[in-house]
Motif scaffolding. Structure first.
Motif, PDB file in Angstrom:
ATOM      1  N   GLU A   6       7.893  20.810  -6.126  1.00 28.22           N
ATOM      2  CA  GLU A   6       8.673  22.036  -5.986  1.00 28.22           C
ATOM      3  C   GLU A   6       9.254  22.452  -7.331  1.00 28.22           C
ATOM      4  O   GLU A   6       9.487  21.624  -8.217  1.00 28.22           O
ATOM      5  N   TRP A  36       9.376  25.290   4.737  1.00 30.12           N
ATOM      6  CA  TRP A  36      10.541  25.004   3.904  1.00 30.12           C
ATOM      7  C   TRP A  36      11.668  24.519   4.816  1.00 30.12           C
ATOM      8  O   TRP A  36      11.970  25.141   5.832  1.00 30.12           O
ATOM      9  N   CYS A  95       9.962  21.321   0.518  1.00 29.78           N
ATOM     10  CA  CYS A  95       8.751  21.868   1.125  1.00 29.78           C
ATOM     11  C   CYS A  95       8.042  20.747   1.888  1.00 29.78           C
ATOM     12  O   CYS A  95       8.194  19.558   1.585  1.00 29.78           O
TER      13      CYS A  95
END
Length: 122
Positions: A6, A36, A95
């Motif tokens: 990320e 997410w 994520c």
């Protein structure tokens, strides 16, 4: 080995915007849903937004109209555009993706990124 990396977190003032991205790399045959999540201090991790392989999206109620999830299948990347940020959006954002690492896998496995801090404060 599959990795999710990320980027894009940081400090922003209330009402501001941030964009997060998460790139999957390694042995990847197919990616299903990409998601997410976020976890604020002292709270459970919660699902913020999800996008299917076909582009269908869903959002947690508190972020509807402010956050937009998208994906680039060619780049194995998922994005989260966050607008009109509020102090209550402060959290570590993670994520998550359902990935098959080989053609012979009968089901997807869940992979997680390392998390990126988003702080909304004046």
């Amino acid at each position: 080995q599959v990795q999710l990396v990320e980027s894009g977190g940081g400090l922003v003032q209330p009402g501001g915007s941030l964009s997060l991205s998460c790139a999957a790399s390694g042995s990847i045959f197919s990616i299903g849903n990409m998601n997410w999540y976020r976890q604020a201090p002292g709270k459970q991790r919660e699902l913020v937004a999800t996008i299917s392989i076909g582009g269908a999206t869903n959002y947690e109620d508190s972020v509807k109209g402010r956050f937009t999830i998208s994906r680039d299948n060619a780049k194995n990347t998922v994005y989260l555009q966050m607008n009109s940020l509020k102090p209550e959006d402060t959290a570590v954002y993670y994520c998550n993706a359902d990935i098959k690492d080989h053609w012979f896998r009968s089901s997807y496995s869940a992979y997680w990124g390392q998390g990126t801090q988003v702080t909304v404060s004046s």
